[in-house]
Motif scaffolding. Structure first.
Motif, short mmCIF file in Angstrom:
data_model
loop_
_atom_site.label_atom_id
_atom_site.label_comp_id
_atom_site.label_asym_id
_atom_site.label_seq_id
_atom_site.Cartn_x
_atom_site.Cartn_y
_atom_site.Cartn_z
N TYR A 232 0.83 -1.08 0.08
CA TYR A 232 -0.02 0.07 0.06
C TYR A 232 0.83 1.37 0.13
N THR B 80 -10.59 0.86 2.98
CA THR B 80 -11.55 0.67 1.84
C THR B 80 -11.62 -0.67 1.53
N ASP B 81 -10.53 -1.06 0.98
CA ASP B 81 -10.41 -2.62 0.71
C ASP B 81 -10.92 -3.53 1.77
N ASP C 150 -14.11 -6.07 1.14
CA ASP C 150 -14.12 -7.68 1.53
C ASP C 150 -15.10 -7.82 2.40
#
Length: 76
Positions: A23, A40-41, A45
């Motif tokens: 990241y 956010t990821d 998920d």
């Protein structure tokens, strides 16, 4: 101690460090932006996992209802 090279993935470290490093590399070292993208990821998920669990639960529920209808039809 040699300076850290943020453009290369860490070697022989835990997956958390590798993910954090990825990241940071993606955001060119901007820690705040890297954190926001990681969150956010992770939320995306979690939401996808929740959606799949609900869909799976509905399939199981329908299977029980269909099984009950089949059992009732056989008893008649």
């Amino acid at each position: 101690m040699a300076p850290r090279d943020d453009t290369q993935p860490p070697t022989a470290s835990c997956p958390i460090e590798a993910i954090a490093q990825a990241y940071l590399v993606t955001t060119e070292g901007n820690e705040g932006q890297a954190l926001r993208i990681a969150i956010t990821d992770a939320l995306a998920d979690l939401m996808e996992g929740d959606r799949r669990a609900r869909a799976h639960s509905r399939l199981i529920s329908r299977g029980y209802v269909r099984g009950a209808k089949d059992d009732a039809a056989e008893g008649a």
